[in-house]
Structure formats: C-alpha cells, structure tokens
Design an enzyme around this catalytic site. Structure first.
Site, PDB file in Angstrom:
ATOM      1  N   LEU A  68       0.693  -1.091  -0.153  1.00  0.00           N
ATOM      2  CA  LEU A  68       0.154  -0.022   0.002  1.00  0.00           C
ATOM      3  C   LEU A  68       0.873   1.368  -0.054  1.00  0.00           C
ATOM      4  O   LEU A  68       0.194   2.312   0.011  1.00  0.00           O
ATOM      5  CB  LEU A  68      -0.927  -0.118   1.079  1.00  0.00           C
ATOM      6  N   ARG A  69       1.940   1.073   0.018  1.00  0.00           N
ATOM      7  CA  ARG A  69       3.247   2.229  -0.016  1.00  0.00           C
ATOM      8  C   ARG A  69       3.069   3.315   0.902  1.00  0.00           C
ATOM      9  O   ARG A  69       4.159   3.715   1.162  1.00  0.00           O
ATOM     10  CB  ARG A  69       2.695   3.000  -1.600  1.00  0.00           C
ATOM     11  N   ASP A 310      -1.313  -9.598  -4.952  1.00  0.00           N
ATOM     12  CA  ASP A 310       0.061  -9.150  -4.756  1.00  0.00           C
ATOM     13  C   ASP A 310       0.156  -7.835  -5.587  1.00  0.00           C
ATOM     14  O   ASP A 310       1.058  -7.621  -6.402  1.00  0.00           O
ATOM     15  CB  ASP A 310       0.985 -10.098  -5.750  1.00  0.00           C
ATOM     16  N   HIS A 314       2.953   1.019  -9.076  1.00  0.00           N
ATOM     17  CA  HIS A 314       4.020   1.852  -9.478  1.00  0.00           C
ATOM     18  C   HIS A 314       3.569   3.536 -10.120  1.00  0.00           C
ATOM     19  O   HIS A 314       2.841   3.346 -10.837  1.00  0.00           O
ATOM     20  CB  HIS A 314       4.930   1.007 -10.379  1.00  0.00           C
TER      21      HIS A 314
END
Length: 432
Positions: A68-69, A310, A314
């Site tokens: 989830l960054r 998964d 980006h």
C-alpha cells in the site's frame, strides 16, 4: 447506524456452501439473520431496504498481499487511493505488506497506518510486521510487541536472512507468540539477479533468469525449519510446480502450513514476456505452462489455500526502462475479484470454491471473523451484477498505479455495491 435488509439476493457463502435466494438482515454492522424473517425481527420495520433481485451477494474479498506504499512511498500510491480502489473492486480487507521503504519494526509504525486508515474507513487494513529490523535479516524485531499492537503475522518479505539460524530464531519467536510467519520462498543465491523464469524464453531473449529451483529449494528449507520449530507458516506467492508438490506433502504430514498464489500467475506465463513487456515483470517471475497447470491443480485439490492480488502500484517511470531495469509488480487490486470469478466461468473451479479462495480461507489465515455470510459475522459484503460484460481499462482504474497487463480484458460480473460493517463504501451509479 440504520438497520439494513438486503432483499432477495442470491446469497453465496463459501464457508457454509450456501447458494440460495434469501434476505440478509444487518444491525449495527453485523449480520443478525438470513432468510425471510421480517415478521420475527424487531427494529427492522423502518430499515433501509436494498432490492437485490437477480444480483449476487458475496462476502467481501480479503487480499493477503497488498503493497500500500504509504507512508514512505507516497509517490507510488496512498492508503486513500488504494482503499478507494479496493472498495470499488469488492475487496474489504487488505493485508499491508512490509517493505524496506515502509518498514514495520515497531508499534508506532503500525499505529500510524491504523490512524491513517481510520480517517478513511473504506476498507479494513491488517498489518503484517517485520521479522527483522529494517528487513535486513540480521536482528530480530520485537515480535511480541508487534503481536500486542495487532499485527496478524510477521514476514521478512522478499529480503534475505543473513543465515538460516536467524530465520530459525525468528520462526521460534513468532511461534512463541502464536503468530503466523508469512514466508516468501526464494534462495537468493540461485536467483542471482534474474528477472524472469529460466527456460526457453529467457534463453531466446537473453535476459538473466531465475530457475524454479530458487523457489523450491527455499520451500524445502522452510519446511525443514517448521518441523524443527513447530511454527505456523504461510507460503506467499507460489509459482513453481515443485513448490506445489512440497506444500502438498507438508500438508499430508500434518504441518501447520498454508499457501497462496497471485491471480496473475493463473493466467500469464513466461511467453507473455516475449516482447519484453515490462508490465509482465513480476516477482516471482511468470513461469512455464507446466507450472501454471500445477498451480491450478493445487488450487483445485486444496494445496493452495488462497488467491491474492500481490498488488504493487508503481509510478509511470518505474515501467519505462528496459525490461531488466524496471521495477517488478502489477497494480492488481482491481482485477482480483474478476480474475477469480473467471476461474469459475471457465470451469477451472466451482463458483463457491473459487470465492472461498478470496474470502473465507484468507480470513482464517489472518484470524479474521470476516469472509463469510453468517449470523454474527461482520457485514463486509459485496453485491454483484453477474450478467454485465465490462472492459477493464486504465481510464477506469482507481488505483494510483496503472501498471497492469490486463488493460483491455473483458470480464463478466460488475460490482454494484460494497459494504464495510454495514456501511456503504462503494455504490455504482446504476445500482438500486
């Protein structure tokens, strides 16, 4: 919260194997009754009523693998963007994966993620903590503290351990606190900087490759340490036929082992890399057709317990370099449910068995009461219109990451409404 009746839906509950037309009654975010019981239930005379005639009602999907960054990699995605995408895609629970740039070493990191998500309230976010400090594979984290703050498991993600003794001690520590260890099987020495599956296609393209043995050797090592430590292990992202065989035998031997596979591994193979498509640069790599067949068989016979996305969003530049210089990963959150439903549509799995792989089974792996339609369960539910054929396009994606090889694919079954604890978090414009 106003009481809710979902009327005349086709109720699909993989746990109880229920497939029937019924009403579902929700009070205070919990399912309190299923069936035609309006005359016997108090406080439902003025309830909100949703006409679900001709629609499917399913448990919300539980995704075991989402990167989830935020915080740390907000330029790729944020919790706001990704939980919004989840709600619109029928996913109600996300498992936050540790990453070197978003390390989950302590309770403060877990609480920060939880605080951000509480302000959004679009999906449940469960956290998988670090096994080692900064995922460096050397010094163990305070795994007991991570358990107390609510982590549902611990992992070292794709990062290597300094040696097998560190892995052993981490597994023992997790076992002491009854925590599942999420293991990404990869023997880094054999992987040796490879970017795709070692085989005919990698030879033709001249790309550095990763043999299937890099995964199967690691699976064998982890199973051996399971027997030594008595730990409970979930194997993440299987991709090789040999790994499926080893997991199948471990289950027969009575080990506390579960496993998942990424949805894209069930549809794509090494041949999708033939034109150097960076959108097909993933880890583990897309493997041979025989491996894909083994993964599908493993799903069918119960060796593989769960399907996950998964999800790795980006920014655009991450996929614009030559193949081997691009970052691996697919923005996959919005294709998890459609790709799983296609398995049933294609006759690969019965519908309830396919749904179980993204609902009840992953819920049990993380100890969640969700993933089912049952009295007392949280009303994390999805209403789907089965006869709609729709196109998945980049323009329709809500994830901040647009890196997907599935753009242009068509799917049957469109999400009409998503509830989280009985509260609507997504509603299509055309829904009733």
């Amino acid at each position: 919260m106003k009481n809710l009746i979902i009327q005349q839906a086709r109720v699909l509950d993989p746990n109880s194997r229920t497939d029937q037309t019924a009403n579902v009654y929700i009070q205070d975010g919990t399912i309190v009754a299923i069936g035609d019981q309006s005359t016997t239930l108090e406080n439902f005379h003025d309830a909100e009523k949703v006409n679900a005639n001709g629609l499917w009602l399913m448990p919300g999907a539980i995704d075991l693998a989402t990167w989830l960054r935020e915080p740390g990699l907000d330029h790729k995605a944020t919790l706001a963007s990704e939980t919004r995408a989840a709600a619109a895609s029928g996913v109600t629970t996300l498992c936050y994966q540790p990453d070197p740039a978003t390390s989950i070493d302590n309770s403060a990191a877990v609480n920060l993620i939880r605080k951000i998500n509480q302000g959004l309230q679009l999906a449940n976010v469960e956290v998988i903590g670090n096994m080692t400090f900064k995922l460096e594979g050397k010094r163990l984290c305070n795994i007991g503290g991570l358990k107390r703050v609510g982590c549902v498991g611990v992992s070292n993600a794709w990062q290597p351990f300094e040696n097998l003794n560190v892995m052993r001690r981490a597994m023992e520590y997790a076992s002491t606190h009854d925590l599942t260890v999420f293991m990404y099987p990869l023997e880094h020495g054999l992987a040796a900087g490879g970017v795709m599956h070692e085989g005919e296609v990698s030879t033709r393209l001249g790309l550095p490759a990763i043999p299937a043995a890099a995964e199967t050797v690691a699976v064998a090592q982890i199973i051996a340490l399971m027997e030594l430590t008595g730990s409970r292990v979930h194997f993440c992202r299987l991709s090789a036929a040999g790994s499926v065989r080893l997991i199948r035998q471990a289950k027969r031997d009575g080990l506390a082992v579960t496993a998942d596979v990424a949805a894209h591994q069930l549809y794509l193979t090494e041949r999708n890399v033939l034109d150097f498509d960076p959108l097909c640069h993933v880890r583990p790599p897309l493997r041979a057709q025989a491996d894909r067949d083994a993964l599908l068989q493993g799903l069918s016979d119960g060796t593989i317990d769960a399907i996950c996305s998964d999800h790795q969003p980006h920014e655009l530049d991450a996929k614009l370099a030559p193949f081997q210089q691009t970052e691996p990963g697919i923005s996959a959150l919005e294709t998890l449910v459609p790709l799983t439903l296609r398995l049933a549509e294609d006759g690969v799995l019965p519908l309830l068995q396919a749904l179980r792989k993204i609902t009840f089974n992953p819920a049990r792996i993380i100890g969640s009461p969700a993933g089912c339609i049952a009295i007392g369960a949280p009303a994390d539910l999805v209403l789907l219109k089965p006869d709609v054929l729709w196109d998945f396009t980049l323009e329709k994606m809500l994830s901040q990451g647009k890196n997907t090889p599935f753009a242009g694919w068509s799917f049957h079954g469109q999400i009409q409404r998503t509830w989280l604890a009985g509260h609507t978090v997504f509603q299509a414009q055309e829904a009733n």
